[in-house]
Design a protein around this motif. Structure first.
Motif, PDB file in Angstrom:
ATOM      1  N   THR A   1     -14.001  49.868  67.551  1.00 43.23           N
ATOM      2  CA  THR A   1     -13.973  49.365  66.179  1.00 43.23           C
ATOM      3  C   THR A   1     -13.573  50.506  65.263  1.00 43.23           C
ATOM      4  O   THR A   1     -14.172  51.583  65.314  1.00 43.23           O
ATOM      5  N   ILE A   2     -12.570  50.279  64.421  1.00 42.83           N
ATOM      6  CA  ILE A   2     -12.177  51.274  63.429  1.00 42.83           C
ATOM      7  C   ILE A   2     -12.563  50.730  62.057  1.00 42.83           C
ATOM      8  O   ILE A   2     -12.310  49.568  61.745  1.00 42.83           O
ATOM      9  N   SER A   3     -13.221  51.548  61.282  1.00 36.48           N
ATOM     10  CA  SER A   3     -13.766  51.072  60.016  1.00 36.48           C
ATOM     11  C   SER A   3     -13.761  52.167  58.954  1.00 36.48           C
ATOM     12  O   SER A   3     -13.630  53.351  59.267  1.00 36.48           O
ATOM     13  N   VAL A   4     -13.890  51.734  57.714  1.00 41.48           N
ATOM     14  CA  VAL A   4     -14.025  52.649  56.589  1.00 41.48           C
ATOM     15  C   VAL A   4     -15.472  52.610  56.115  1.00 41.48           C
ATOM     16  O   VAL A   4     -16.008  51.532  55.830  1.00 41.48           O
ATOM     17  N   LEU A   5     -16.104  53.776  56.066  1.00 41.26           N
ATOM     18  CA  LEU A   5     -17.466  53.879  55.570  1.00 41.26           C
ATOM     19  C   LEU A   5     -17.421  54.417  54.149  1.00 41.26           C
ATOM     20  O   LEU A   5     -16.815  55.459  53.893  1.00 41.26           O
ATOM     21  N   VAL A   6     -18.047  53.693  53.211  1.00 41.84           N
ATOM     22  CA  VAL A   6     -18.089  54.126  51.814  1.00 41.84           C
ATOM     23  C   VAL A   6     -19.544  54.250  51.388  1.00 41.84           C
ATOM     24  O   VAL A   6     -20.399  53.474  51.815  1.00 41.84           O
ATOM     25  N   ALA A   7     -19.818  55.236  50.561  1.00 40.12           N
ATOM     26  CA  ALA A   7     -21.197  55.480  50.141  1.00 40.12           C
ATOM     27  C   ALA A   7     -21.244  55.839  48.657  1.00 40.12           C
ATOM     28  O   ALA A   7     -20.344  56.495  48.129  1.00 40.12           O
ATOM     29  N   GLN A   8     -22.316  55.398  48.022  1.00 37.92           N
ATOM     30  CA  GLN A   8     -22.561  55.718  46.620  1.00 37.92           C
ATOM     31  C   GLN A   8     -24.070  55.880  46.455  1.00 37.92           C
ATOM     32  O   GLN A   8     -24.821  54.912  46.562  1.00 37.92           O
ATOM     33  N   GLY A   9     -24.504  57.125  46.258  1.00 39.10           N
ATOM     34  CA  GLY A   9     -25.935  57.386  46.243  1.00 39.10           C
ATOM     35  C   GLY A   9     -26.517  57.082  47.612  1.00 39.10           C
ATOM     36  O   GLY A   9     -26.016  57.548  48.636  1.00 39.10           O
ATOM     37  N   SER A  25     -15.324  47.013  58.529  1.00 38.70           N
ATOM     38  CA  SER A  25     -14.534  46.966  59.753  1.00 38.70           C
ATOM     39  C   SER A  25     -13.096  46.600  59.423  1.00 38.70           C
ATOM     40  O   SER A  25     -12.842  45.611  58.723  1.00 38.70           O
ATOM     41  N   LEU A  26     -12.159  47.393  59.934  1.00 39.58           N
ATOM     42  CA  LEU A  26     -10.738  47.126  59.733  1.00 39.58           C
ATOM     43  C   LEU A  26     -10.132  46.417  60.939  1.00 39.58           C
ATOM     44  O   LEU A  26      -9.242  45.580  60.794  1.00 39.58           O
ATOM     45  N   ALA A  27     -10.592  46.765  62.120  1.00 37.45           N
ATOM     46  CA  ALA A  27     -10.048  46.163  63.341  1.00 37.45           C
ATOM     47  C   ALA A  27     -10.999  46.404  64.500  1.00 37.45           C
ATOM     48  O   ALA A  27     -11.756  47.383  64.499  1.00 37.45           O
ATOM     49  N   VAL A  28     -10.946  45.503  65.473  1.00 34.79           N
ATOM     50  CA  VAL A  28     -11.706  45.630  66.715  1.00 34.79           C
ATOM     51  C   VAL A  28     -10.717  45.461  67.861  1.00 34.79           C
ATOM     52  O   VAL A  28     -10.012  44.453  67.940  1.00 34.79           O
ATOM     53  N   TYR A  29     -10.632  46.463  68.739  1.00 31.86           N
ATOM     54  CA  TYR A  29      -9.649  46.443  69.821  1.00 31.86           C
ATOM     55  C   TYR A  29     -10.332  46.482  71.182  1.00 31.86           C
ATOM     56  O   TYR A  29     -11.334  47.169  71.372  1.00 31.86           O
ATOM     57  N   SER A  30      -9.738  45.748  72.113  1.00 30.52           N
ATOM     58  CA  SER A  30     -10.176  45.775  73.498  1.00 30.52           C
ATOM     59  C   SER A  30      -8.922  45.750  74.357  1.00 30.52           C
ATOM     60  O   SER A  30      -8.118  44.814  74.252  1.00 30.52           O
ATOM     61  N   GLY A  31      -8.709  46.773  75.179  1.00 27.36           N
ATOM     62  CA  GLY A  31      -7.465  46.875  75.928  1.00 27.36           C
ATOM     63  C   GLY A  31      -6.316  47.175  74.976  1.00 27.36           C
ATOM     64  O   GLY A  31      -6.423  48.028  74.107  1.00 27.36           O
ATOM     65  N   THR A  32      -5.228  46.431  75.101  1.00 27.92           N
ATOM     66  CA  THR A  32      -4.061  46.661  74.241  1.00 27.92           C
ATOM     67  C   THR A  32      -3.978  45.641  73.109  1.00 27.92           C
ATOM     68  O   THR A  32      -2.974  45.578  72.393  1.00 27.92           O
ATOM     69  N   GLY A  33      -5.011  44.841  72.938  1.00 24.44           N
ATOM     70  CA  GLY A  33      -5.014  43.840  71.871  1.00 24.44           C
ATOM     71  C   GLY A  33      -6.309  43.877  71.090  1.00 24.44           C
ATOM     72  O   GLY A  33      -7.169  44.730  71.317  1.00 24.44           O
ATOM     73  N   GLY A  34      -6.453  42.947  70.190  1.00 24.48           N
ATOM     74  CA  GLY A  34      -7.674  42.893  69.398  1.00 24.48           C
ATOM     75  C   GLY A  34      -7.492  42.040  68.171  1.00 24.48           C
ATOM     76  O   GLY A  34      -6.540  41.261  68.058  1.00 24.48           O
ATOM     77  N   ARG A  35      -8.391  42.195  67.239  1.00 25.71           N
ATOM     78  CA  ARG A  35      -8.362  41.440  65.987  1.00 25.71           C
ATOM     79  C   ARG A  35      -8.445  42.409  64.825  1.00 25.71           C
ATOM     80  O   ARG A  35      -9.194  43.385  64.876  1.00 25.71           O
TER      81      ARG A  35
END
Length: 205
Positions: A104-112, A119-129
């Motif tokens: 899973t590739i994601s952007v973590l944002v924080a404020q205080g 979550s930007l994408a979830v990959y398994s093998g050569t594909g994903g969502r």
């Protein structure tokens, strides 16, 4: 104000939900078995039930979680809600998690003390969502408007992803997949620096 859902399509989410249920039952049975050997059948049943219920609650809360982008503000709703304004966020990081071959590739944002993982994408093998085109574009615009310098870097990555999708490239050839693949294996979660992403985007064809 327009509210844009920030959620990866449900197929992978359902798969993770089933995995979470199985893990809860296995851990509950394991803890119950150990407690039963020590304290007897009743103690084992109670301990196993408590552990299973705890992990089932976590899975239920994760399944109920809803993210949306309202202007430049990311809003997370589960039981309550919390929000982070991307214009003034203290921290923006790109994260890659690897669980049983599913990245899973994601952007973590924080404020205080408020932290939200997108979550930007979830990959398994050569594909994903992957996150849809509209949410990606809106998120890229919001990140570009951030006062945090990392926001522009990650915005450029999302723009590169959108361009790859527009060209009809396969998932394995798109920037998000390639970034996820560059992260070393064997780590549950790891942070990718803004400098590394800057170099990656600069080297894209």
């Amino acid at each position: 104000m327009e509210s844009v859902p920030l959620s990866v399509p449900a197929g992978m989410t359902r798969k993770r939900g089933c995995a979470s249920l199985l893990i809860a039952l296995v851990l509950g049975a394991a803890v119950g078995g150990i407690a039963g050997l020590i304290g007897g059948q009743t103690a084992g049943l109670v301990a196993g039930g408590v552990v299973a219920a705890f992990f089932l609650f976590l899975a239920w809360a994760a399944a109920r979680r809803r993210l949306s982008l309202e202007g430049t503000t990311v809003v997370a709703r589960t039981i309550g809600s919390k929000s982070v304004d991307l214009r003034t966020t203290d921290r923006i990081e790109l994260m890659v998690s690897d669980v049983r071959g599913m990245r899973t590739i994601s952007v973590l944002v924080a404020q205080g003390r408020r932290t939200i993982n997108i979550s930007l994408a979830v990959y398994s093998g050569t594909g994903g969502r992957e996150l849809g085109i509209l949410p990606l574009r809106k998120l890229a615009d919001a990140l570009a408007a951030s006062e945090n310098s990392a926001g522009l870097v990650f915005s450029q990555l999302l723009v590169a992803q959108l361009r790859a999708e527009a060209r009809g490239e396969a998932a394995a050839d798109r920037p998000l997949y390639r970034v996820a693949e560059t992260a070393p294996q064997g780590k549950l979660a790891q942070r990718l620096s803004a400098d590394a992403i800057t170099r990656f985007v600069a080297n894209l064809d």
